[in-house]
Design an enzyme around this catalytic site. Structure first.
Site, PDB file in Angstrom:
ATOM      1  N   TYR A  24       0.843  -1.199   0.000  1.00 51.68           N
ATOM      2  CA  TYR A  24       0.000   0.000   0.000  1.00 51.68           C
ATOM      3  C   TYR A  24       0.880   1.251   0.000  1.00 51.68           C
ATOM      4  O   TYR A  24       0.653   2.215   0.707  1.00 51.68           O
ATOM      5  CB  TYR A  24      -0.932  -0.007   1.217  1.00 51.68           C
ATOM      6  CG  TYR A  24      -2.115   0.935   1.091  1.00 51.68           C
ATOM      7  CD1 TYR A  24      -3.182   0.635   0.255  1.00 51.68           C
ATOM      8  CD2 TYR A  24      -2.160   2.134   1.817  1.00 51.68           C
ATOM      9  CE1 TYR A  24      -4.270   1.492   0.145  1.00 51.68           C
ATOM     10  CE2 TYR A  24      -3.241   3.004   1.718  1.00 51.68           C
ATOM     11  CZ  TYR A  24      -4.289   2.672   0.877  1.00 51.68           C
ATOM     12  OH  TYR A  24      -5.371   3.520   0.761  1.00 51.68           O
ATOM     13  N   HIS A 107       5.519  -3.654 -12.118  1.00 46.71           N
ATOM     14  CA  HIS A 107       6.822  -3.375 -12.743  1.00 46.71           C
ATOM     15  C   HIS A 107       7.449  -4.728 -13.064  1.00 46.71           C
ATOM     16  O   HIS A 107       7.256  -5.700 -12.343  1.00 46.71           O
ATOM     17  CB  HIS A 107       7.689  -2.572 -11.777  1.00 46.71           C
ATOM     18  CG  HIS A 107       9.071  -2.251 -12.279  1.00 46.71           C
ATOM     19  ND1 HIS A 107       9.346  -1.939 -13.598  1.00 46.71           N
ATOM     20  CD2 HIS A 107      10.264  -2.181 -11.623  1.00 46.71           C
ATOM     21  CE1 HIS A 107      10.640  -1.682 -13.729  1.00 46.71           C
ATOM     22  NE2 HIS A 107      11.216  -1.836 -12.549  1.00 46.71           N
ATOM     23  N   ASP A 190      12.402   1.485 -18.490  1.00 48.24           N
ATOM     24  CA  ASP A 190      12.040   2.178 -17.255  1.00 48.24           C
ATOM     25  C   ASP A 190      13.281   2.478 -16.418  1.00 48.24           C
ATOM     26  O   ASP A 190      13.477   3.604 -15.947  1.00 48.24           O
ATOM     27  CB  ASP A 190      11.057   1.329 -16.452  1.00 48.24           C
ATOM     28  CG  ASP A 190      10.531   2.042 -15.218  1.00 48.24           C
ATOM     29  OD1 ASP A 190       9.748   2.990 -15.374  1.00 48.24           O
ATOM     30  OD2 ASP A 190      10.913   1.655 -14.096  1.00 48.24           O
ATOM     31  N   GLU A 194      14.892   6.279 -15.656  1.00 46.08           N
ATOM     32  CA  GLU A 194      15.102   6.742 -14.282  1.00 46.08           C
ATOM     33  C   GLU A 194      16.550   7.149 -14.039  1.00 46.08           C
ATOM     34  O   GLU A 194      16.828   8.191 -13.437  1.00 46.08           O
ATOM     35  CB  GLU A 194      14.726   5.629 -13.305  1.00 46.08           C
ATOM     36  CG  GLU A 194      13.235   5.312 -13.262  1.00 46.08           C
ATOM     37  CD  GLU A 194      12.946   4.033 -12.507  1.00 46.08           C
ATOM     38  OE1 GLU A 194      11.761   3.757 -12.247  1.00 46.08           O
ATOM     39  OE2 GLU A 194      13.903   3.290 -12.171  1.00 46.08           O
ATOM     40  N   GLU A 226      16.711  29.560 -10.779  1.00 43.76           N
ATOM     41  CA  GLU A 226      17.079  29.338 -12.173  1.00 43.76           C
ATOM     42  C   GLU A 226      17.292  27.861 -12.519  1.00 43.76           C
ATOM     43  O   GLU A 226      16.992  27.436 -13.629  1.00 43.76           O
ATOM     44  CB  GLU A 226      18.349  30.123 -12.514  1.00 43.76           C
ATOM     45  CG  GLU A 226      18.156  31.625 -12.521  1.00 43.76           C
ATOM     46  CD  GLU A 226      17.092  32.079 -13.516  1.00 43.76           C
ATOM     47  OE1 GLU A 226      16.930  31.434 -14.565  1.00 43.76           O
ATOM     48  OE2 GLU A 226      16.405  33.077 -13.227  1.00 43.76           O
ATOM     49  N   SER A 251      11.471  32.520 -24.981  1.00 43.90           N
ATOM     50  CA  SER A 251      11.957  33.648 -25.787  1.00 43.90           C
ATOM     51  C   SER A 251      12.919  33.154 -26.858  1.00 43.90           C
ATOM     52  O   SER A 251      13.487  32.059 -26.770  1.00 43.90           O
ATOM     53  CB  SER A 251      12.673  34.667 -24.887  1.00 43.90           C
ATOM     54  OG  SER A 251      13.909  34.130 -24.433  1.00 43.90           O
TER      55      SER A 251
END
Length: 338
Positions: A24, A107, A190, A194, A226, A251
């Site tokens: 869980y 997984h 995967d 990562e 930044e 920009s």
């Protein structure tokens, strides 16, 4: 690549079965709650001393010991950490397996690297959401979903793929797309993502940028904004519409800097190291290294984790985030509940 949606899933295949979600944590809580709200019969399996037991009960879920949950269930979803999977499987799940049951994984690590080897009489499939469990849960609650990868390792009943698709649909994957793959492809891509990009590559890039600015005499606060804070603004643009969308939004000066300087940071040498990392994943070297690290008490893991926590960027970030209280509102992660 085959992609499926809710319309392709047969919900009745899953509705007649009892589902045990073992674990869980991030993924386990999302699977269990989404399945329950989809109208399915769900039971959560945990160890007696699990800190998650109360959380699951408060969410209105039936909770019992992992082995008992596995014994009661037709479909058993392993939503536990990779390093704990083999022992939990051996002690609690394997004794409860009977021919025809469905053993599922969030997984592919344990199956692909043969850390877990199920008997030939059970169906084995994978449903792997392409996002953290807290996002799987929050997107479902919003009426949306996170794409899921689906794969079948063993199909003894002839319907493992259909049951996997129904499961993926029930946790919200069918709203966004259920993509057919293999345990090998899911696991290796995967781990690579990562290590080289999403976590390892990104955090190292952020820290290196922060250190470059502070070592040059710029304030840590400016360096934080930044190199870390504004990362979300860029990632949101990438998520929404890819690299082109991000470049359209920034920009011209920023785009020119992107196009002419980015390749000086991520060089051919960087890509060569990425290929080396991928090779370590493909060969099983990383999997063996990680399991060995866990078996020996995670000394190196804990040391590196502690060093990261003590980095100046964490101290500065905590102070700046405290000045922006809205960041803590409606967060995906609430450790008291999930």
């Amino acid at each position: 690549m085959k992609v499926f949606y809710d319309k392709d899933a047969d919900d009745n295949l899953l509705r007649s079965k009892r589902i045990a979600v073992i674990g869980y944590g991030s993924q386990g809580h999302a699977h269990a709650n989404n399945l329950k709200e989809s109208g399915h019969d769900v039971i959560v399996g945990l160890h007696a001393d699990s800190k998650s037991w109360k959380k699951a009960e408060e969410a209105g879920l039936e909770v019992t010991f992992a082995r008992e949950a596995a014994e009661k269930a037709d479909v058993i979803m392993m939503a536990v950490p990779d390093e704990l999977g083999p022992s939990i499987y051996k002690n609690d799940i394997e004794p409860a397996l009977k021919d025809g049951k469905y053993l599922a994984f969030a997984h592919g690590f344990g199956i692909h690297f043969k850390k877990i080897e199920p008997p030939t009489g059970v169906n084995v499939f994978m449903v792997a959401p392409k996002g953290p469990g807290h996002l799987v849960r929050s997107e479902y609650a919003r009426g949306r979903g996170v794409p899921c990868l689906m794969a079948v390792h063993q199909d003894v009943s002839g319907d493992a793929s259909a049951v996997a698709m129904a499961y993926a649909s029930a946790i919200g994957g069918g709203r966004a797309g259920i993509i057919e793959t293999t345990f090998k492809e899911e696991t290796e891509t995967d781990l690579f993502g990562e290590q080289a990009v999403l976590c390892g590559g990104l955090t190292s890039l952020i820290q290196a940028g922060f250190e470059t600015l502070t070592e040059a005499g710029y304030s840590p606060e400016m360096a934080y904004f930044e190199c870390l804070h504004e990362m979300k603004l860029i990632v949101d643009l990438l998520y929404e519409g890819g690299i082109g969308n991000m470049r359209y939004s920034i920009s011209n000066t920023a785009e020119y800097g992107d196009l002419t300087r980015g390749s000086r940071i991520v060089t051919d040498a960087t890509k060569a190291e990425m290929k080396k990392i991928l090779g370590e994943i493909q060969s099983g070297q990383f999997a063996d290294e990680w399991m060995s690290e866990c078996e020996s008490g995670k000394e190196n893991f804990k040391r590196l984790e502690s060093e990261g926590e003590r980095h100046q960027i964490e101290e500065v970030g905590a102070k700046l985030r405290a000045m922006m209280p809205w960041l803590s509102q409606n967060t995906l992660v609430n450790t008291a509940k999930n």
